[in-house]
Design an enzyme around this catalytic site. Structure first.
Site, PDB file in Angstrom:
ATOM      1  N   SER A 207       0.854  -1.175   0.000  1.00 22.68           N
ATOM      2  CA  SER A 207       0.000   0.000   0.000  1.00 22.68           C
ATOM      3  C   SER A 207       0.899   1.237   0.000  1.00 22.68           C
ATOM      4  CB  SER A 207      -0.879  -0.038   1.252  1.00 22.68           C
ATOM      5  OG  SER A 207      -1.651   1.132   1.351  1.00 22.68           O
TER       6      SER A 207
ATOM      7  N   LYS B  99      -0.966  -0.800  -4.414  1.00 23.31           N
ATOM      8  CA  LYS B  99      -2.218  -0.102  -4.085  1.00 23.31           C
ATOM      9  C   LYS B  99      -1.873   1.346  -3.801  1.00 23.31           C
ATOM     10  CE  LYS B  99      -4.777  -0.134   0.257  1.00 23.31           C
ATOM     11  NZ  LYS B  99      -5.526  -0.964   1.209  1.00 23.31           N
TER      12      LYS B  99
ATOM     13  N   LYS C 178      -3.063   4.939  -2.439  1.00 21.06           N
ATOM     14  CA  LYS C 178      -4.058   5.690  -1.671  1.00 21.06           C
ATOM     15  C   LYS C 178      -4.466   6.908  -2.496  1.00 21.06           C
ATOM     16  CE  LYS C 178      -4.294   3.532   2.291  1.00 21.06           C
ATOM     17  NZ  LYS C 178      -5.585   3.050   2.792  1.00 21.06           N
TER      18      LYS C 178
ATOM     19  N   ASP D 283      -7.246   2.963  -3.312  1.00 21.94           N
ATOM     20  CA  ASP D 283      -8.024   2.922  -2.069  1.00 21.94           C
ATOM     21  C   ASP D 283      -8.371   4.349  -1.658  1.00 21.94           C
ATOM     22  OD1 ASP D 283      -9.144   2.489   0.385  1.00 21.94           O
ATOM     23  OD2 ASP D 283      -7.324   1.718   1.350  1.00 21.94           O
TER      24      ASP D 283
ATOM     25  N   GLU E 195     -11.199   0.728  -4.048  1.00 20.95           N
ATOM     26  CA  GLU E 195     -11.604   0.302  -2.710  1.00 20.95           C
ATOM     27  C   GLU E 195     -12.297   1.444  -1.977  1.00 20.95           C
ATOM     28  OE1 GLU E 195      -8.224  -1.075  -0.533  1.00 20.95           O
ATOM     29  OE2 GLU E 195      -9.373  -1.494   1.280  1.00 20.95           O
TER      30      GLU E 195
ATOM     31  N   ASP F 212     -14.308  -2.165   1.972  1.00 20.91           N
ATOM     32  CA  ASP F 212     -13.485  -2.394   3.168  1.00 20.91           C
ATOM     33  C   ASP F 212     -14.304  -1.945   4.379  1.00 20.91           C
ATOM     34  OD1 ASP F 212     -11.627  -2.326   5.235  1.00 20.91           O
ATOM     35  OD2 ASP F 212     -10.299  -0.846   4.333  1.00 20.91           O
TER      36      ASP F 212
ATOM     37  N   LYS G 130     -10.613  -7.874   6.672  1.00 19.41           N
ATOM     38  CA  LYS G 130      -9.748  -7.475   7.795  1.00 19.41           C
ATOM     39  C   LYS G 130     -10.383  -8.030   9.051  1.00 19.41           C
ATOM     40  CE  LYS G 130      -8.004  -2.982   6.248  1.00 19.41           C
ATOM     41  NZ  LYS G 130      -8.362  -1.550   6.260  1.00 19.41           N
TER      42      LYS G 130
ATOM     43  N   GLY H 158      -4.565  -4.800   5.375  1.00 19.07           N
ATOM     44  CA  GLY H 158      -3.582  -4.620   6.440  1.00 19.07           C
ATOM     45  C   GLY H 158      -3.888  -3.372   7.233  1.00 19.07           C
TER      46      GLY H 158
HETATM   47  O1  NPG Z   1      -0.168  -2.820   4.607  1.00 20.61           O
HETATM   48  O2  NPG Z   1      -0.708  -2.908   6.695  1.00 20.61           O
HETATM   49  C1  NPG Z   1      -0.739  -2.367   5.596  1.00 20.61           C
HETATM   50  C2  NPG Z   1      -1.518  -1.075   5.480  1.00 20.61           C
HETATM   51  C3  NPG Z   1      -2.456  -1.069   4.331  1.00 20.61           C
HETATM   52  O3  NPG Z   1      -3.311   0.966   3.503  1.00 20.61           O
HETATM   53  C4  NPG Z   1      -3.355   0.128   4.369  1.00 20.61           C
HETATM   54  N1  NPG Z   1      -4.198   0.201   5.403  1.00 20.61           N
HETATM   55  O4  NPG Z   1      -7.266   1.825   4.908  1.00 20.61           O
HETATM   56  O5  NPG Z   1      -6.631  -0.179   4.586  1.00 20.61           O
HETATM   57  C5  NPG Z   1      -6.421   0.953   5.012  1.00 20.61           C
HETATM   58  C6  NPG Z   1      -5.094   1.293   5.639  1.00 20.61           C
HETATM   59  C7  NPG Z   1      -5.138   1.547   7.120  1.00 20.61           C
HETATM   60  C8  NPG Z   1      -3.987   1.530   7.848  1.00 20.61           C
HETATM   61  C9  NPG Z   1      -6.280   1.794   7.790  1.00 20.61           C
HETATM   62  C10 NPG Z   1      -3.977   1.752   9.222  1.00 20.61           C
HETATM   63  C11 NPG Z   1      -6.270   2.015   9.152  1.00 20.61           C
HETATM   64  C12 NPG Z   1      -5.112   1.987   9.878  1.00 20.61           C
END
Ligand code: NPG
Length: 376
Positions: free
Chosen positions: A143, A169, A171, A196, A221, A246, A270, A298
């Site tokens: 990500s 991915k 953001k 995302d 996403e 998500d 998740k 994640g």
């Molecule tokens: O690879 O662990 C990872 C992070 C992936 O972008 C990621 N997570 O919105 O999915 C999400 C975001 C996130 C991270 C959301 C931390 C909330 C807390």
């Protein structure tokens, strides 16, 4: 789910708050982080101990939970219920025991995982086997946060591709969407690419989001707010990029609803968001029964939570690469003795009992902000 069930009695629960510096700031539509604070849950039983990770953030920006509310709910309501359950506890009973407490899925998931880990360590069974894994390594996606400039983004993506990540991915948010996606697609060609939005758009942005159709993305996403299922149904009809949910998917039932309504054609799974790994398996099962691909999201987990994610991602319905990156994507130093590493774009599914990873107590001690033992 395979397996013998070991019953166990929990004698004590520990809540440990830790702070880990990130290797680089991570920016999403809801803010920028340069360190990750989180809560680890350890349960003690006569036979084995177990670890769980609570993925709630410091501030309630992804969902309403935060570290303080999770600690409070665990301390005041969840742990007392579990301690009162007596000798014959099993992990599948945890969700039922905690069910009268409304909401707080991340707090519940952490406690259930700690019990599951203890139970499986006592039984000598790996979590992956217990959950129904069919593979010994999983494809690793990464990500990539919002950056200050497109050249900076291209450098970051270049670095991840060089390391072997098999899917990128990005953001996105209003003002950082079509141009960065175009730049990455033009520069790197036919890579697995998805975006995302973390709820940053409204249905009124449909025409703008349709401009992403030109870039052959794997998915978009969570473009709209989490409670806007009808909006996602409408959007899915207006754009060609597959819609993945998500934040909206909070249980197996909500996954079934979203799929039946046509709000999504792909699901991000998740465990923290749905209240635990056992419910996460049910989300997977519902999606699989409907022919809907899933992938493992994640939440910047440490090696402990990452181990559980990798085990989950080894189930057969996880046909898209997940946010199952190597430990060093986020942390110079992980809290487990054998951090996750990238091997030809994959990470290995742990094979030891329970989570299959061991906490590094010296590192943990260094990162610990506070430890609370329950019952007091
Ligand atoms: O690879 O662990 C990872 C992070 C992936 O972008 C990621 N997570 O919105 O999915 C999400 C975001 C996130 C991270 C959301 C931390 C909330 C807390």
């Amino acid at each position: 789910m395979a397996g013998r069930e070991h019953t166990l009695k929990i004698t004590a629960v520990e809540l440990r708050r830790i702070r880990m510096p990130l290797v680089a700031p991570f920016r999403t539509s809801f803010g920028s982080q340069s360190e990750r604070e989180l809560l680890l849950v350890r349960v003690a039983t006569p036979d084995a101990e177990g670890w769980g990770e609570c993925v709630a953030m410091e501030e309630p920006l992804y969902s309403y939970e935060d570290i303080e509310t999770a600690a409070h709910v665990l301390r005041a309501y969840l742990v007392p219920r579990l301690l009162a359950a007596g000798e014959r506890l099993t992990a599948p009973a945890v969700a039922r025991i905690l069910e009268p407490v409304k909401g707080h899925p991340m707090a519940k998931a952490a406690l259930e995982l700690a019990v599951l880990d203890a139970e499986l360590r006592a039984a000598g069974l790996p979590l992956a086997t217990y959950l129904g894994a069919v593979t010994d390594r999983v494809a690793a996606g990464v990500s990539v946060g919002i950056m200050d400039s497109v050249p900076q983004l291209l450098d970051a993506v270049d670095g991840y591709l060089a390391q072997g990540y098999v899917r990128i991915k990005l953001k996105i948010e209003p003002g950082w969407d079509v141009e960065p996606v175009r730049a990455v697609r033009e520069r790197f060609g036919d890579i697995g690419l998805q975006v995302d939005a973390n709820t940053a758009y409204t249905l009124g942005d449909a025409r703008h989001l349709a401009r992403l159709d030109a870039f052959d993305l794997l998915l978009i996403e969570q473009p709209l707010p989490e409670d806007d299922l009808r909006g996602h149904v409408a959007l899915a009809r207006l754009i060609r990029t597959p819609v993945c949910l998500d934040e909206s998917i909070t249980s197996a039932r909500s996954a079934a609803d979203a799929i039946a309504l046509g709000a999504c054609s792909i699901v991000n799974v998740k465990a923290g968001r749905v209240g635990g790994y056992l419910e996460a398996v049910r989300v997977h099962d519902v999606a699989q029964a409907n022919g809907v691909p899933v992938w493992c999201g994640g939440m910047l987990e440490t090696g402990l939570g990452r181990a559980a994610n990798v085990a989950l991602a080894a189930l057969p319905g996880f046909t898209l690469p997940g946010d199952t990156s190597a430990s060093d994507r986020y942390y110079r130093q992980d809290v487990v003795t054998a951090p996750f590493v990238l091997e030809q774009g994959h990470v290995r599914v742990p094979t030891g009992p329970g989570l299959g990873v061991e906490p590094d107590h010296a590192v943990l001690a260094d990162l610990t902000l506070s430890v609370e033992s329950l019952p007091v």
